[in-house]
Design a protein around this motif. Structure first.
Motif, PDB file in Angstrom:
ATOM      1  N   GLY A  14       0.816  -1.204   0.000  1.00 60.86           N
ATOM      2  CA  GLY A  14       0.000   0.000   0.000  1.00 60.86           C
ATOM      3  C   GLY A  14       0.853   1.259   0.000  1.00 60.86           C
ATOM      4  N   SER A  15       0.195   2.392   0.079  1.00 55.02           N
ATOM      5  CA  SER A  15       0.901   3.668   0.067  1.00 55.02           C
ATOM      6  C   SER A  15       0.124   4.673   0.903  1.00 55.02           C
ATOM      7  N   ALA A  16       0.770   5.744   1.238  1.00 52.15           N
ATOM      8  CA  ALA A  16       0.100   6.781   2.012  1.00 52.15           C
ATOM      9  C   ALA A  16      -0.981   7.447   1.170  1.00 52.15           C
ATOM     10  N   LEU A  17      -2.129   7.714   1.782  1.00 56.52           N
ATOM     11  CA  LEU A  17      -3.203   8.413   1.083  1.00 56.52           C
ATOM     12  C   LEU A  17      -2.874   9.895   0.962  1.00 56.52           C
ATOM     13  N   ALA A  18      -3.760  10.632   0.316  1.00 57.54           N
ATOM     14  CA  ALA A  18      -3.487  12.047   0.046  1.00 57.54           C
ATOM     15  C   ALA A  18      -3.217  12.845   1.307  1.00 57.54           C
ATOM     16  N   ASP A  19      -3.870  12.451   2.416  1.00 54.02           N
ATOM     17  CA  ASP A  19      -3.676  13.193   3.664  1.00 54.02           C
ATOM     18  C   ASP A  19      -2.567  12.592   4.527  1.00 54.02           C
ATOM     19  N   GLY A  42      -8.612  -8.532  -2.800  1.00 58.56           N
ATOM     20  CA  GLY A  42      -7.506  -7.808  -2.184  1.00 58.56           C
ATOM     21  C   GLY A  42      -6.706  -6.998  -3.185  1.00 58.56           C
ATOM     22  N   GLU A  43      -6.498  -7.559  -4.364  1.00 59.39           N
ATOM     23  CA  GLU A  43      -5.751  -6.832  -5.391  1.00 59.39           C
ATOM     24  C   GLU A  43      -6.491  -5.565  -5.814  1.00 59.39           C
ATOM     25  N   ARG A  44      -7.812  -5.663  -5.899  1.00 60.74           N
ATOM     26  CA  ARG A  44      -8.595  -4.475  -6.260  1.00 60.74           C
ATOM     27  C   ARG A  44      -8.480  -3.394  -5.178  1.00 60.74           C
ATOM     28  N   LEU A  45      -8.522  -3.777  -3.910  1.00 60.70           N
ATOM     29  CA  LEU A  45      -8.383  -2.800  -2.828  1.00 60.70           C
ATOM     30  C   LEU A  45      -6.970  -2.223  -2.784  1.00 60.70           C
ATOM     31  N   ALA A  46      -5.980  -3.044  -3.131  1.00 62.83           N
ATOM     32  CA  ALA A  46      -4.606  -2.542  -3.173  1.00 62.83           C
ATOM     33  C   ALA A  46      -4.452  -1.451  -4.228  1.00 62.83           C
ATOM     34  N   GLU A  47      -5.241  -1.525  -5.314  1.00 59.00           N
ATOM     35  CA  GLU A  47      -5.195  -0.495  -6.342  1.00 59.00           C
ATOM     36  C   GLU A  47      -5.653   0.861  -5.796  1.00 59.00           C
ATOM     37  N   GLU A  48      -6.416   0.847  -4.702  1.00 61.42           N
ATOM     38  CA  GLU A  48      -6.858   2.087  -4.066  1.00 61.42           C
ATOM     39  C   GLU A  48      -5.787   2.672  -3.148  1.00 61.42           C
ATOM     40  N   TYR A  50      -4.503   0.903  -0.492  1.00 56.81           N
ATOM     41  CA  TYR A  50      -4.562   0.281   0.824  1.00 56.81           C
ATOM     42  C   TYR A  50      -3.510  -0.822   0.950  1.00 56.81           C
ATOM     43  N   ALA A  51      -2.953  -0.942   2.145  1.00 55.99           N
ATOM     44  CA  ALA A  51      -2.126  -2.105   2.461  1.00 55.99           C
ATOM     45  C   ALA A  51      -3.070  -3.286   2.696  1.00 55.99           C
ATOM     46  N   VAL A  52      -2.810  -4.411   2.074  1.00 55.48           N
ATOM     47  CA  VAL A  52      -3.722  -5.546   2.145  1.00 55.48           C
ATOM     48  C   VAL A  52      -2.974  -6.790   2.580  1.00 55.48           C
ATOM     49  N   ALA A  53      -3.589  -7.541   3.482  1.00 54.34           N
ATOM     50  CA  ALA A  53      -3.041  -8.829   3.918  1.00 54.34           C
ATOM     51  C   ALA A  53      -4.089  -9.914   3.715  1.00 54.34           C
ATOM     52  N   VAL A  54      -3.689 -10.991   3.058  1.00 59.08           N
ATOM     53  CA  VAL A  54      -4.540 -12.160   2.847  1.00 59.08           C
ATOM     54  C   VAL A  54      -3.789 -13.371   3.396  1.00 59.08           C
ATOM     55  N   PRO A  55      -3.974 -13.709   4.662  1.00 54.76           N
ATOM     56  CA  PRO A  55      -3.231 -14.829   5.243  1.00 54.76           C
ATOM     57  C   PRO A  55      -3.775 -16.177   4.780  1.00 54.76           C
ATOM     58  N   ARG A  56      -2.916 -17.180   4.813  1.00 56.77           N
ATOM     59  CA  ARG A  56      -3.344 -18.559   4.579  1.00 56.77           C
ATOM     60  C   ARG A  56      -3.526 -19.219   5.942  1.00 56.77           C
ATOM     61  N   LEU A  57      -4.735 -19.638   6.241  1.00 56.36           N
ATOM     62  CA  LEU A  57      -5.029 -20.204   7.548  1.00 56.36           C
ATOM     63  C   LEU A  57      -4.376 -21.578   7.692  1.00 56.36           C
ATOM     64  N   PRO A  58      -3.904 -21.931   8.888  1.00 54.19           N
ATOM     65  CA  PRO A  58      -3.257 -23.230   9.100  1.00 54.19           C
ATOM     66  C   PRO A  58      -4.125 -24.393   8.625  1.00 54.19           C
ATOM     67  N   GLY A  59      -3.485 -25.338   7.961  1.00 48.56           N
ATOM     68  CA  GLY A  59      -4.181 -26.513   7.460  1.00 48.56           C
ATOM     69  C   GLY A  59      -4.807 -26.324   6.102  1.00 48.56           C
ATOM     70  N   HIS A  60      -4.775 -25.141   5.572  1.00 47.93           N
ATOM     71  CA  HIS A  60      -5.364 -24.848   4.265  1.00 47.93           C
ATOM     72  C   HIS A  60      -4.259 -24.739   3.206  1.00 47.93           C
ATOM     73  N   GLY A  61      -4.620 -25.061   1.985  1.00 49.59           N
ATOM     74  CA  GLY A  61      -3.678 -24.929   0.883  1.00 49.59           C
ATOM     75  C   GLY A  61      -2.691 -26.067   0.757  1.00 49.59           C
TER      76      GLY A  61
END
Length: 257
Positions: A14-19, A42-48, A50-61
Motif C-alpha cells: 500500500g501507500s500513504a493516502l493524500a492526507d 484484495g488486489e482491487r483494494l490494493a489499487e486504491e 490500501y495495504a492488504v493482507a490475505v493470510p493462509r489459515l493453518p491446514g489450508h492450501g
C-alpha cells in the motif's frame, strides 16, 4: 508439505493516502478454501492504495488431512498475527472475509474493539442446523472426511482452489468456533457491510439473520447479490463486492474533515 503460489498468503504494502494516512485491509478466506478465493478482491483494494493482507489459515492450501490436525484457535491466531502486522504500519485497519473468514473477522472485531475500524462480511457462516452436527464428535473418529463444499460458484470455469473433501475433525472445530463466537456478537459495534448471495448452497441461511440481530453495530449496510453463489468473491458479482467494499473502507477510515 509445499504450498502452491496460487493458494499461498498474499499481501500488498500500500501507500500513504493524500492526507498522509495509511489504511490497511485484512481479508480472510473460508473453511477448506484458500487465499485464492479473496486475492482478486484484495488486489482491487490494493489499487486504491490500501495495504492488504490475505493470510493462509493453518491446514489450508496443502491437504485436507493436514487440516484435520488444526484447531480453530490456530486459524484465529493467524488472523490476529496478520492484523497486528497491519496495525504496526497503518493508522486504520478494516477486516473482512468470506464464509468462515467472515466468522473469524467477527471474532476479531469482538475481541479487539476500536482497533478494528470496520468489518466486511461476505456470506458469513456462524450457524449450522445440519442434524449431523450432533454426531460430529463420534463421526470424526469413524471417518476422516465427507465430500467437499468448495467451488460453490455460479460463474463457469472458476475455482477457489479448495479441498475436494471436508475434513471432519476440522469441521468439529468449526462448530466449536461458532459456539465460542455467538455469545460475543453483541460486542461487535463497528460499522458493518454485510454482503450475502440470494442463492447460497454452503452457508446456513440462518447465519445472516443471526448476525444482524446479534451485533450491536448501528452503522449496518446490507447488499444482496442476485447472480452469485457462496464464493461470491470469485463469482459474477465480484466487481460489486469490490466496489462496495472500497467505498466502505474509504468512508469508515476517513480522517477528520
Amino acid at each position: 508439505m509445499s504450498v502452491s503460489p496460487a493458494v499461498d498468503a498474499w499481501s500488498a504494502e500500500g501507500s500513504a493516502l493524500a492526507d498522509g494516512r495509511r489504511v490497511g485491509v485484512l481479508l480472510c478466506h473460508g473453511f477448506t478454501g484458500s487465499p485464492a478465493s479473496v486475492r482478486p478482491w484484495g488486489e482491487r483494494l490494493a489499487e486504491e492504495g490500501y495495504a492488504v493482507a490475505v493470510p493462509r489459515l493453518p491446514g489450508h492450501g496443502t491437504s485436507w488431512q493436514d487440516m484435520n490436525t488444526t484447531t480453530w484457535q490456530q486459524w484465529y491466531g493467524e488472523v490476529e498475527r496478520a492484523f497486528d502486522t497491519l496495525l504496526e504500519d497503518c493508522d486504520s485497519v478494516v477486516v473482512g472475509g468470506l464464509s468462515m473468514g467472515a466468522t473469524l473477522s467477527l471474532l476479531l472485531a469482538a475481541d479487539r474493539g476500536p482497533e478494528v475500524s470496520g468489518l466486511v462480511s461476505v456470506n458469513v457462516s456462524i450457524d449450522n442446523k445440519d442434524p449431523r452436527r450432533f454426531a460430529a464428535p463420534v463421526i470424526k473418529r469413524l471417518m476422516g472426511s465427507f465430500p467437499g463444499i468448495a467451488d460453490d460458484i455460479k460463474k463457469p470455469g472458476v475455482s477457489e482452489h479448495g479441498y475436494d473433501r471436508l475434513p471432519l475433525k476440522a469441521a468439529h472445530e468449526l462448530l466449536r468456533l461458532y459456539r465460542h463466537l455467538r455469545p460475543l456478537l453483541p460486542q461487535v459495534t463497528q460499522p458493518l457491510l454485510v454482503v450475502r448471495s440470494a442463492e447460497d448452497h454452503v452457508a446456513d441461511p440462518g447465519s445472516h439473520d443471526l448476525l444482524l440481530r446479534s451485533v450491536s453495530s448501528r452503522d449496518v449496510t446490507e447488499v444482496v447479490l442476485e447472480d452469485s453463489f457462496h464464493v461470491a468473491t470469485l463469482d459474477n458479482d465480484a466487481p460489486r463486492i469490490e466496489k462496495e467494499s472500497a467505498a466502505f473502507v474509504a468512508r469508515v477510515t476517513a480522517g477528520p474533515s
